[in-house]
Design a protein around this motif. Structure first.
Motif, PDB file in Angstrom:
ATOM      1  N   THR A 396       0.858  -1.192   0.000  1.00 40.06           N
ATOM      2  CA  THR A 396       0.000   0.000   0.000  1.00 40.06           C
ATOM      3  C   THR A 396       0.889   1.235   0.000  1.00 40.06           C
ATOM      4  OG1 THR A 396      -1.693  -1.165   1.285  1.00 40.06           O
ATOM      5  CG2 THR A 396      -1.823   1.240   1.210  1.00 40.06           C
ATOM      6  N   THR A 397       0.736   2.064  -1.028  1.00 41.73           N
ATOM      7  CA  THR A 397       1.527   3.293  -1.116  1.00 41.73           C
ATOM      8  C   THR A 397       0.753   4.432  -0.473  1.00 41.73           C
ATOM      9  OG1 THR A 397       2.572   2.559  -3.162  1.00 41.73           O
ATOM     10  CG2 THR A 397       2.676   4.917  -2.666  1.00 41.73           C
ATOM     11  N   VAL A 398       1.370   5.059   0.524  1.00 38.13           N
ATOM     12  CA  VAL A 398       0.735   6.138   1.277  1.00 38.13           C
ATOM     13  C   VAL A 398       1.509   7.429   1.031  1.00 38.13           C
ATOM     14  CG1 VAL A 398       0.008   6.976   3.539  1.00 38.13           C
ATOM     15  CG2 VAL A 398      -0.015   4.519   3.046  1.00 38.13           C
ATOM     16  N   LEU A 399       0.793   8.453   0.646  1.00 36.45           N
ATOM     17  CA  LEU A 399       1.390   9.778   0.474  1.00 36.45           C
ATOM     18  C   LEU A 399       1.068  10.623   1.702  1.00 36.45           C
ATOM     19  CD1 LEU A 399       2.713  12.102  -1.133  1.00 36.45           C
ATOM     20  CD2 LEU A 399       0.486  12.516  -2.197  1.00 36.45           C
ATOM     21  N   TYR A 400       2.114  11.008   2.440  1.00 34.18           N
ATOM     22  CA  TYR A 400       1.932  11.935   3.556  1.00 34.18           C
ATOM     23  C   TYR A 400       2.428  13.292   3.084  1.00 34.18           C
ATOM     24  CZ  TYR A 400       2.407  14.122   8.184  1.00 34.18           C
ATOM     25  OH  TYR A 400       2.310  14.975   9.257  1.00 34.18           O
ATOM     26  N   ALA A 401       1.493  14.224   2.862  1.00 37.11           N
ATOM     27  CA  ALA A 401       1.810  15.544   2.317  1.00 37.11           C
ATOM     28  C   ALA A 401       1.256  16.626   3.241  1.00 37.11           C
ATOM     29  CB  ALA A 401       1.236  15.689   0.914  1.00 37.11           C
ATOM     30  N   PRO A 402       1.940  16.871   4.346  1.00 36.25           N
ATOM     31  CA  PRO A 402       1.456  17.917   5.270  1.00 36.25           C
ATOM     32  C   PRO A 402       1.717  19.304   4.711  1.00 36.25           C
ATOM     33  CG  PRO A 402       3.565  17.086   6.016  1.00 36.25           C
ATOM     34  CD  PRO A 402       3.195  16.260   4.808  1.00 36.25           C
ATOM     35  N   THR A 403       0.912  20.254   5.122  1.00 39.01           N
ATOM     36  CA  THR A 403       1.134  21.638   4.718  1.00 39.01           C
ATOM     37  C   THR A 403       2.094  22.293   5.712  1.00 39.01           C
ATOM     38  OG1 THR A 403       0.039  23.676   4.021  1.00 39.01           O
ATOM     39  CG2 THR A 403      -0.815  22.615   5.992  1.00 39.01           C
ATOM     40  N   TRP A 404       2.366  23.569   5.528  1.00 36.98           N
ATOM     41  CA  TRP A 404       3.321  24.263   6.398  1.00 36.98           C
ATOM     42  C   TRP A 404       2.591  24.932   7.554  1.00 36.98           C
ATOM     43  CZ3 TRP A 404       4.536  29.888   6.095  1.00 36.98           C
ATOM     44  CH2 TRP A 404       3.580  30.600   5.367  1.00 36.98           C
ATOM     45  N   GLU A 405       3.350  25.604   8.422  1.00 39.47           N
ATOM     46  CA  GLU A 405       2.797  26.115   9.674  1.00 39.47           C
ATOM     47  C   GLU A 405       2.031  27.411   9.535  1.00 39.47           C
ATOM     48  OE1 GLU A 405       7.285  27.054   9.568  1.00 39.47           O
ATOM     49  OE2 GLU A 405       5.925  25.444   8.976  1.00 39.47           O
ATOM     50  N   GLY A 406       2.158  28.095   8.402  1.00 40.08           N
ATOM     51  CA  GLY A 406       1.405  29.334   8.202  1.00 40.08           C
ATOM     52  C   GLY A 406       1.999  30.488   8.994  1.00 40.08           C
ATOM     53  N   TRP A 407       1.393  31.663   8.783  1.00 40.35           N
ATOM     54  CA  TRP A 407       1.904  32.885   9.406  1.00 40.35           C
ATOM     55  C   TRP A 407       1.302  33.158  10.779  1.00 40.35           C
ATOM     56  CZ3 TRP A 407       5.997  34.218   6.914  1.00 40.35           C
ATOM     57  CH2 TRP A 407       6.076  34.093   5.530  1.00 40.35           C
ATOM     58  N   PRO A 411      -1.810  26.009  15.721  1.00 40.92           N
ATOM     59  CA  PRO A 411      -1.276  24.637  15.761  1.00 40.92           C
ATOM     60  C   PRO A 411      -2.026  23.689  14.843  1.00 40.92           C
ATOM     61  CG  PRO A 411      -2.526  25.134  17.755  1.00 40.92           C
ATOM     62  CD  PRO A 411      -2.381  26.430  17.010  1.00 40.92           C
ATOM     63  N   GLY A 412      -3.219  24.080  14.376  1.00 40.60           N
ATOM     64  CA  GLY A 412      -3.985  23.222  13.482  1.00 40.60           C
ATOM     65  C   GLY A 412      -3.590  23.362  12.032  1.00 40.60           C
ATOM     66  N   ASN A 413      -2.698  24.284  11.721  1.00 42.71           N
ATOM     67  CA  ASN A 413      -2.305  24.472  10.320  1.00 42.71           C
ATOM     68  C   ASN A 413      -1.558  23.265   9.776  1.00 42.71           C
ATOM     69  OD1 ASN A 413      -3.452  27.005  10.201  1.00 42.71           O
ATOM     70  ND2 ASN A 413      -1.543  28.104  10.568  1.00 42.71           N
ATOM     71  N   THR A 414      -0.583  22.790  10.528  1.00 49.10           N
ATOM     72  CA  THR A 414       0.235  21.672  10.058  1.00 49.10           C
ATOM     73  C   THR A 414       0.264  20.571  11.107  1.00 49.10           C
ATOM     74  OG1 THR A 414       2.442  20.986   9.339  1.00 49.10           O
ATOM     75  CG2 THR A 414       2.336  22.758  10.959  1.00 49.10           C
ATOM     76  N   SER A 445       9.779  27.518   7.796  1.00 47.08           N
ATOM     77  CA  SER A 445      10.183  28.885   7.467  1.00 47.08           C
ATOM     78  C   SER A 445       9.715  29.890   8.509  1.00 47.08           C
ATOM     79  CB  SER A 445       9.633  29.278   6.088  1.00 47.08           C
ATOM     80  OG  SER A 445       8.212  29.209   6.069  1.00 47.08           O
ATOM     81  N   VAL A 446       8.707  29.543   9.302  1.00 49.60           N
ATOM     82  CA  VAL A 446       8.192  30.439  10.335  1.00 49.60           C
ATOM     83  C   VAL A 446       8.423  29.868  11.730  1.00 49.60           C
ATOM     84  CG1 VAL A 446       6.108  31.505  11.297  1.00 49.60           C
ATOM     85  CG2 VAL A 446       6.463  31.480   8.822  1.00 49.60           C
ATOM     86  N   ASP A 447       8.082  28.593  11.911  1.00 51.07           N
ATOM     87  CA  ASP A 447       8.201  27.954  13.217  1.00 51.07           C
ATOM     88  C   ASP A 447       9.365  26.962  13.190  1.00 51.07           C
ATOM     89  OD1 ASP A 447       7.935  26.665  15.626  1.00 51.07           O
ATOM     90  OD2 ASP A 447       5.775  26.338  15.460  1.00 51.07           O
ATOM     91  N   PRO A 448      10.434  27.212  13.936  1.00 50.87           N
ATOM     92  CA  PRO A 448      11.575  26.289  13.935  1.00 50.87           C
ATOM     93  C   PRO A 448      11.197  24.883  14.374  1.00 50.87           C
ATOM     94  CG  PRO A 448      12.163  28.376  14.988  1.00 50.87           C
ATOM     95  CD  PRO A 448      10.678  28.399  14.785  1.00 50.87           C
ATOM     96  N   ARG A 449      10.137  24.761  15.195  1.00 49.55           N
ATOM     97  CA  ARG A 449       9.723  23.429  15.634  1.00 49.55           C
ATOM     98  C   ARG A 449       9.275  22.576  14.459  1.00 49.55           C
ATOM     99  NH1 ARG A 449       5.044  24.238  19.646  1.00 49.55           N
ATOM    100  NH2 ARG A 449       4.451  25.628  17.932  1.00 49.55           N
ATOM    101  N   ALA A 450       8.630  23.206  13.481  1.00 48.63           N
ATOM    102  CA  ALA A 450       8.198  22.472  12.291  1.00 48.63           C
ATOM    103  C   ALA A 450       9.401  21.993  11.496  1.00 48.63           C
ATOM    104  CB  ALA A 450       7.293  23.352  11.431  1.00 48.63           C
ATOM    105  N   ASN A 582      -5.998  15.993  12.789  1.00 45.81           N
ATOM    106  CA  ASN A 582      -6.651  17.044  13.568  1.00 45.81           C
ATOM    107  C   ASN A 582      -5.745  17.441  14.721  1.00 45.81           C
ATOM    108  OD1 ASN A 582      -8.303  18.739  15.024  1.00 45.81           O
ATOM    109  ND2 ASN A 582      -9.713  17.135  15.707  1.00 45.81           N
ATOM    110  N   THR A 583      -5.003  18.502  14.537  1.00 45.29           N
ATOM    111  CA  THR A 583      -4.138  19.022  15.599  1.00 45.29           C
ATOM    112  C   THR A 583      -4.636  20.372  16.082  1.00 45.29           C
ATOM    113  OG1 THR A 583      -2.679  19.980  13.922  1.00 45.29           O
ATOM    114  CG2 THR A 583      -2.109  17.794  14.747  1.00 45.29           C
ATOM    115  N   SER A 584      -5.903  20.673  15.796  1.00 43.09           N
ATOM    116  CA  SER A 584      -6.463  21.980  16.136  1.00 43.09           C
ATOM    117  C   SER A 584      -6.938  22.079  17.573  1.00 43.09           C
ATOM    118  CB  SER A 584      -7.648  22.274  15.204  1.00 43.09           C
ATOM    119  OG  SER A 584      -8.697  21.331  15.433  1.00 43.09           O
ATOM    120  N   GLY A 585      -7.093  20.918  18.238  1.00 41.22           N
ATOM    121  CA  GLY A 585      -7.645  20.921  19.581  1.00 41.22           C
ATOM    122  C   GLY A 585      -9.159  20.784  19.596  1.00 41.22           C
TER     123      GLY A 585
END
Length: 700
Positions: A396-407, A411-414, A445-450, A582-585
């Motif tokens: 099974t081929t799984v594509l994990y394509a998360p987005t970035w952290e935003g401006w 915490p729900g962005n990525t 590019s915005v959050d070093p943790r990402a 779902n990392t938005s809380g």
């Protein structure tokens, strides 16, 4: 991880700076003592180190420039200390040998400044008010650029031309014979004088481009001949070009004469290969030449600060097409009400604008689908990837394509920060999973943790690959990829000399020959086939380059795991299973309610404990609870499949162009006096009312 990788480079930079200052110190001390061997060695080593850093680490020297210790100051200090040293060395006559060397050195610097002034003048004459691509602009007297060492690299030029000077003066210090210094200075003076004279030839009529007025007259003539009808307007930073590039294939297929309008000079080379003519207008004043052209409408894939400037052209209608649709607030920005129309994929976006209440009226929203999604292949059932003889399931081929952290720091962005490692760990734990990891290019590019989490995820994937084994493609597969890459690069890339400037690139990127876009499409398809064939089918992949594109990854994958982003909307065109982290809380119910694009997918919590069940539902479609929901959501997000999206897009183009034509007719009639202006109409009504009143009085 990032800091650990940067540590050796920082140490090397610090060592280089310390060495530079140590050499200056040694030069000062040895000049005052004097100590000829140390003096010669320190002077020569300082120049060699400075020259090497100019090529190997210019960023480090740029830091010195910020504190006004730039190349010119350093070389002046170095030469001054050499003169001091020569003055203190016994055996060198101050009047007959030292004085001529001082005069010669002063003449060298005078010529250096003259050469720099000539370079500035040449650059100005070669900076046109516009920049073009895919347009034959040879009528502007475009020529090849002068050598970069002479025209653009004053620091490199100064150090290079100083080499014979320093060598001659060091020979004088060692031999106490001023002749060597004279020879070195004479050589440097000849080089500088010759370079200045050579640069001056670019100011002659044969090499000098036309002036601003002539360029704009030429542009008006070109616009009158080409007669553009639809333009894509784009302005942005160095990393935002993808927002325009995703619309190139659609723009090339629109009815009429397409055009690309840019605002930043650097962006001309950031746009991918296309046959559509490109014009960059760095200044607002030059851009208004479009007002008198045949251009009827503009497409806007992004909001930018400079967008408001083009909206002031009254003869052109404007449509906002966005660079992707998602449930994020950025997909219904209040700025959208500045456009004549907002083009969206399907009913979901129309509802999103209504709920957002940002001032965009429903009548101004047009559903056009997403024409660029045509290459995405549809769902064909359970995974059919290769299966090892000992495995119980197909791969099974799984594509994990998360987005970035935003401006905004939401915490729900990525999912990368809170859930990424857990998701990847759960996928890697299944031996029948092949993972394709494609993070957003702006991750970290915005959050070093990402950025740190992204590094850890890639390390996990690399480590997992070391535990896997199996047959690998032969050397012919790698050779085929190299061949296909070369063929594709020849079509999509233009190779310039290091010295090439805007004018030279405009000359080389003139009107395209043949149907290059069809050739690129064919070459891209062949490259993608060769790319996937060059890797073992069981090997996990980390994809951070522009190629393969996200849609090519879609066609390889059986399952997508992503965040709330336009990636999910695009993936739905295939109707394949997907999951959203779902990392938005928010609770799952609130998350599904707040973000409709996730309603037909599995929701993963930050702990990602639902990954095994998710994989089970993909491998056994009868356990998939969202099959029909995905089909319904696809129509809701992207609109109906019939008529095709490109047809709907072209219909919208024709309709908005017709509105632009109607407005032009009305405005031309008004200017011709056929339709009075509001003020004139008001005055006529007042006169009529006065006449009627007077008539009634007489009648009475």
């Amino acid at each position: 991880m990032p800091s650990a990788r940067l540590a050796p480079r920082r140490i090397a930079q610090l060592s280089a700076l310390l060495a530079m200052f140590a050499l200056f110190t040694a030069q000062i001390v040895s000049a005052l003592l004097p100590n000829v061997p140390v003096f010669v060695a320190a002077s020569a080593a300082g120049l060699v180190l400075d020259t090497a850093l100019q090529y190997r680490d210019p960023g480090l020297l740029a830091v010195l420039g910020k504190v006004r210790f730039d190349t010119l100051v350093r070389q002046l200090l170095r030469d001054m200390l050499i003169l001091v040293g020569l003055l203190r060395i016994e055996g060198i006559d101050p009047e007959t040998e030292h004085a001529p060397l001082v005069v010669g050195l002063c003449a060298f610097y005078a010529l250096h400044f003259a050469c720099q002034g000539m370079a500035v003048l040449v650059r100005r004459t070669r900076t046109l008010p516009i920049v073009t691509r895919n347009i034959d602009a040879s009528a502007l007297r475009l020529t090849a650029a002068p050598p970069r060492l002479l025209a653009r690299r004053q620091a490199h030029r100064l150090l290079a031309f100083s080499l014979p000077t320093t060598a001659g003066l060091m020979a004088t210090a060692a031999t106490k014979d001023g002749l060597w210094g004279g020879i070195g200075l004479g050589t440097a003076l000849a080089l500088t004088l010759g370079g200045t004279a050579y640069l001056a030839t670019w100011l002659l009529p044969k090499k000098r481009a036309k002036n601003e007025q002539q360029v704009m007259e030429w542009l008006d003539q070109w616009l009158a001949g080409y007669r553009p009808t639809v333009a894509m307007y784009f302005s942005g930073g160095t990393t935002s070009a993808y927002q325009a590039n995703m619309w190139l294939s659609t723009l090339s297929k629109v009815e009429g004469q397409p055009l690309i309008v840019l605002r930043e000079r650097f962006m001309v080379q950031k746009i991918d290969a296309t046959d559509v003519p490109i014009i960059c207008f760095p200044k607002v004043a030059t851009m208004f030449s479009l007002e008198n052209s045949s251009l009827q409408m503009m497409l806007h894939p992004a909001n930018a600060a400079k967008t408001s400037q083009v909206l002031r052209i009254p003869t052109i209608k404007h449509a906002f097409i966005n660079h992707g649709e998602s449930d994020k607030l950025s997909s219904c920005n209040p700025y959208a009400k500045a456009y004549d129309e907002v083009w969206v994929a399907g009913p979901a976006a129309r509802e999103r604008y209504a709920l957002a209440e940002v001032g965009v009226e429903d009548k101004d929203i047009v559903e056009v689908g997403r024409p660029q999604l045509a290459p995405i292949r549809p769902y064909s059932g359970a995974p059919t990837g290769p299966r090892d003889k000992d495995a119980s399931e197909h791969l099974t081929t799984v594509l994990y394509a998360p987005t970035w952290e935003g401006w905004d720091g939401n915490p729900g962005n990525t999912s990368v920060v809170l859930a990424g490692e857990n998701i990847v760990r759960g996928l890697l734990a299944d031996d029948n999973v092949r993972l394709l990891y494609k993070p957003h290019p702006m991750t970290g590019s915005v959050d070093p943790r990402a950025g740190a989490a992204n590094e850890r995820i890639m390390a996990m994937i690399r480590e997992a690959n070391t535990r896997r084994s199996g047959s690998r493609p032969g050397p012919e597969a790698a050779a085929e990829l190299v061949r296909r890459t070369t063929a594709l690069d020849e079509l999509t890339s233009t190779h310039f000399r290091d010295s090439a400037d805007e004018l030279e690139r405009m000359l080389l990127q003139g009107a395209p020959r043949g149907d290059r876009e069809a050739a690129i499409t064919e070459a891209t398809t062949a490259w993608e086939k060769a790319y996937w064939a060059s890797f073992p089918e069981w090997e996990h992949q980390i994809i951070t380059d522009a190629r393969p594109a996200i849609f090519a990854c879609f066609n390889q994958a059986d399952l997508l795991i992503s965040d709330v982003s336009s990636v999910v909307s695009d993936w739905l065109s295939s109707e394949k299973p997907y999951a959203v982290a779902n990392t938005s809380g928010l609770t799952e119910e609130a998350f599904r309610t707040g973000f409709p694009t996730v309603s037909a997918g599995v929701i993963l919590t930050p702990s990602a404990e639902g990954v095994p069940a998710l994989l089970e539902s993909v491998r056994h479609p009868e356990k998939d609870q969202f099959t029909s929901a995905r089909a319904e959501l696809k129509d809701h997000l992207l609109g109906p499949a019939d008529p095709p999206s490109l047809v709907r897009f072209n219909n919208a183009v024709r309709a908005l162009c017709a509105k632009a034509d109607e407005r032009r007719v009305v405005m031309e009639a008004r200017l011709a006096g056929e339709i009075p202006s509001p003020r004139e109409a008001s005055e006529e009504m007042s006169d009529d009312a006065g006449s009627n009143g007077a008539g009634d009085s007489v009648t009475a």
